[in-house]
Design an enzyme around this catalytic site. Structure first.
Site, PDB file in Angstrom:
ATOM      1  N   HIS A   1       0.841  -1.138   0.119  1.00 18.19           N
ATOM      2  CA  HIS A   1      -0.036   0.102  -0.058  1.00 18.19           C
ATOM      3  C   HIS A   1       0.778   1.208  -0.028  1.00 18.19           C
ATOM      4  CE1 HIS A   1       0.823   0.091   4.334  1.00 18.19           C
ATOM      5  NE2 HIS A   1       0.898   1.240   4.251  1.00 18.19           N
TER       6      HIS A   1
HETATM    7  C1  UD1 Z   1      -1.511   5.738   5.925  1.00 16.62           C
HETATM    8  C2  UD1 Z   1      -0.399   6.134   6.394  1.00 16.62           C
HETATM    9  C3  UD1 Z   1       0.624   5.127   6.529  1.00 16.62           C
HETATM   10  C4  UD1 Z   1      -0.109   3.734   7.099  1.00 16.62           C
HETATM   11  C5  UD1 Z   1      -1.495   3.359   6.297  1.00 16.62           C
HETATM   12  C6  UD1 Z   1      -2.262   2.450   7.021  1.00 16.62           C
HETATM   13  C7  UD1 Z   1       0.276   8.521   6.344  1.00 16.62           C
HETATM   14  C8  UD1 Z   1       1.287   9.511   5.289  1.00 16.62           C
HETATM   15  N1  UD1 Z   1       0.384   7.459   5.959  1.00 16.62           N
HETATM   16  O1  UD1 Z   1      -1.298   5.765   4.541  1.00 16.62           O
HETATM   17  O2  UD1 Z   1       1.542   5.366   7.179  1.00 16.62           O
HETATM   18  O3  UD1 Z   1       0.744   2.774   6.840  1.00 16.62           O
HETATM   19  O4  UD1 Z   1      -2.213   4.828   6.556  1.00 16.62           O
HETATM   20  O5  UD1 Z   1      -3.019   1.864   6.062  1.00 16.62           O
HETATM   21  O6  UD1 Z   1      -0.682   9.133   7.070  1.00 16.62           O
HETATM   22  N2  UD1 Z   1      -8.378   5.879   0.844  1.00 16.62           N
HETATM   23  C9  UD1 Z   1      -9.644   5.510   0.721  1.00 16.62           C
HETATM   24  N3  UD1 Z   1     -10.324   5.192   1.883  1.00 16.62           N
HETATM   25  C10 UD1 Z   1      -9.813   5.302   3.158  1.00 16.62           C
HETATM   26  C11 UD1 Z   1      -8.705   6.068   3.338  1.00 16.62           C
HETATM   27  C12 UD1 Z   1      -8.005   6.355   2.008  1.00 16.62           C
HETATM   28  O7  UD1 Z   1     -10.046   5.261  -0.465  1.00 16.62           O
HETATM   29  O8  UD1 Z   1     -10.753   5.236   3.842  1.00 16.62           O
HETATM   30  C13 UD1 Z   1      -7.594   6.041  -0.443  1.00 16.62           C
HETATM   31  C14 UD1 Z   1      -7.657   7.359  -0.792  1.00 16.62           C
HETATM   32  O9  UD1 Z   1      -7.404   7.409  -2.503  1.00 16.62           O
HETATM   33  C15 UD1 Z   1      -6.296   8.189  -0.251  1.00 16.62           C
HETATM   34  C16 UD1 Z   1      -5.477   7.180  -0.449  1.00 16.62           C
HETATM   35  O10 UD1 Z   1      -5.931   6.012   0.161  1.00 16.62           O
HETATM   36  O11 UD1 Z   1      -5.974   9.279  -0.945  1.00 16.62           O
HETATM   37  C17 UD1 Z   1      -4.238   6.962   0.586  1.00 16.62           C
HETATM   38  O12 UD1 Z   1      -5.000   7.423   1.918  1.00 16.62           O
HETATM   39  P1  UD1 Z   1      -3.803   8.209   3.177  1.00 16.62           P
HETATM   40  O13 UD1 Z   1      -4.863   8.192   4.390  1.00 16.62           O
HETATM   41  O14 UD1 Z   1      -3.595   9.525   2.648  1.00 16.62           O
HETATM   42  O15 UD1 Z   1      -2.682   7.359   3.325  1.00 16.62           O
HETATM   43  P2  UD1 Z   1      -2.663   5.568   3.492  1.00 16.62           P
HETATM   44  O16 UD1 Z   1      -1.971   5.196   1.970  1.00 16.62           O
HETATM   45  O17 UD1 Z   1      -3.812   4.960   3.989  1.00 16.62           O
END
Ligand code: UD1
Length: 357
Positions: A206
């Site tokens: 991820h």
């Molecule tokens: C975040 C953390 C990472 C952790 C991970 C656990 C940061 C910088 N990164 O990464 O350290 O290992 O969580 O999962 O904080 N999205 C959805 N649904 C959701 C949440 C996110 O579709 O409920 C998608 C969106 O497109 C979003 C992308 O995932 O832009 C990334 O989500 P984000 O919360 O920015 O970071 P993670 O990759 O989940």
């Protein structure tokens, strides 16, 4: 004593579960703020219900965004919410954007700040998690370190006086959940459509540095498809989105794409697996604690103990993944670098003893 926990992403909910239980046992007045960084039910609600975590007292609902937008939205929202809860401690977890935003908010509001899982370092200053954990450690009044390695990193940065080694709270919850799933041996066969006793590995990918580049993601998925047994890929929404954009199938060859699992289902799937292939921090350690060999698709790890003890290897995308998954099983070990499963109770005691106001 009132402690306000600020959480927002999946691994933080897992760490919150044993803390909430330990705080209840110790009579701590505990409030929970959910930033809304993770909002999909499979990344959030399922953890609260399955792990019996009390519902958040406040939900900020910030959702996704660039690092600056997401961090800034949480920081701005906490400006009014945190003082209204009058905490003796603000407790932040791990290394996400929610962690950093809450740390900066507490520091600017002069509220005592404690960082759980302090002192982890990848020493790769490009990664967002490294910015988040280094900045949070230096803002915090109390550094709750999971391991001796973490405490040494903090001492090297001049933070020894604020550091207490409490152990790893993920070990607390993992050992408990492992014991509760031991009799569910038919789960993988049913959930993943496997033959009875068919070997399989569990994969999660991820991180932006793996998902957001088409060549790299193609090399990872292609290698997982060439492993000599089935590989169940538990796909985070970020992976799904980039794979769709690059037109790369998550099910190909021996690779089977699957939705993320709840915590108990994940532990059950891993404990019965041949191996784990991941770029997650927490899952590397969970694999070690369950004594399942791990292959990590990264250049470095924050959990060096898993490498030293021989249960984890770091690999580049492509054939090195296939070779690493096929390596012989490591030698058994009784080492317990992540504590004894009672870290959360220690956190409650340390917060009470070190109360600042
Ligand atoms: C975040 C953390 C990472 C952790 C991970 C656990 C940061 C910088 N990164 O990464 O350290 O290992 O969580 O999962 O904080 N999205 C959805 N649904 C959701 C949440 C996110 O579709 O409920 C998608 C969106 O497109 C979003 C992308 O995932 O832009 C990334 O989500 P984000 O919360 O920015 O970071 P993670 O990759 O989940």
């Amino acid at each position: 004593m009132r402690v306000v926990s600020v959480v927002g992403a999946r691994p933080q909910f897992v760490k919150l579960a044993p803390i909430a239980e330990a705080f209840a046992r110790a009579g701590v007045d505990h409030k929970i703020i959910h930033t809304g960084q993770h909002y999909d039910p499979l990344l959030s609600d399922v953890f609260f219900s399955e792990l019996s975590i009390p519902a958040p007292d406040v939900h900020l609902g910030v959702g996704s965004g660039t690092h600056g937008v997401q961090t800034g939205a949480i920081l701005a929202a906490l400006d009014t919410v945190l003082p209204s809860l009058s905490p003796d401690w603000v407790l932040v977890y791990g290394d996400t954007n929610s962690t950093l935003a809450a740390a900066v908010a507490a520091a600017k509001l002069h509220l005592p700040l404690a960082h759980l899982e302090a002192g982890l370092r990848s020493f790769n200053r490009i990664l967002p998690e490294e910015h988040n954990r280094v900045l949070t450690d230096h803002a915090a009044d109390l550094l709750l370190a999971p391991t001796d390695d973490a405490a040494r990193h903090l001492a090297n940065e001049g933070l020894r006086d604020r550091t207490v080694v409490v152990g790893d709270v993920m070990t607390d919850i993992l050992l408990k959940v492992r014991d509760s799933v031991l009799d569910r041996t038919d789960f993988p066969t049913t959930a993943f459509g496997l033959e009875e006793n068919e070997p399989y590995s569990i994969a999660t990918i991820h991180r932006g540095e793996n998902t957001d580049h088409s060549d790299r993601l193609e090399a990872i998925l292609g290698a997982l498809a060439r492993v000599n047994h089935k590989v169940i890929l538990l796909a985070h929404p970020r992976l799904k989105a980039w794979a769709t954009q690059f037109n790369l199938p998550l099910t190909q060859g021996n690779l089977i794409g699957h939705d993320p699992l709840s915590y108990a289902d994940l532990v059950c799937a891993v404990v019965n697996a041949q191996s784990v292939i991941t770029d997650s921090g927490g899952l590397q350690k969970e694999a070690f604690l369950l004594r399942v060999p791990c292959t990590t698709v990264r250049a470095e790890t924050e959990w060096e103990e898993t490498l030293r003890l021989g249960w984890n290897v770091l690999v580049e995308p492509g054939d090195p993944i296939v070779e690493a998954v096929g390596r012989p099983r490591p030698s058994p070990t009784t080492a317990t670098p992540y504590g004894d499963g009672h870290a959360a109770d220690r956190v409650a005691t340390v917060l009470a003893n070190r109360r600042l106001n």
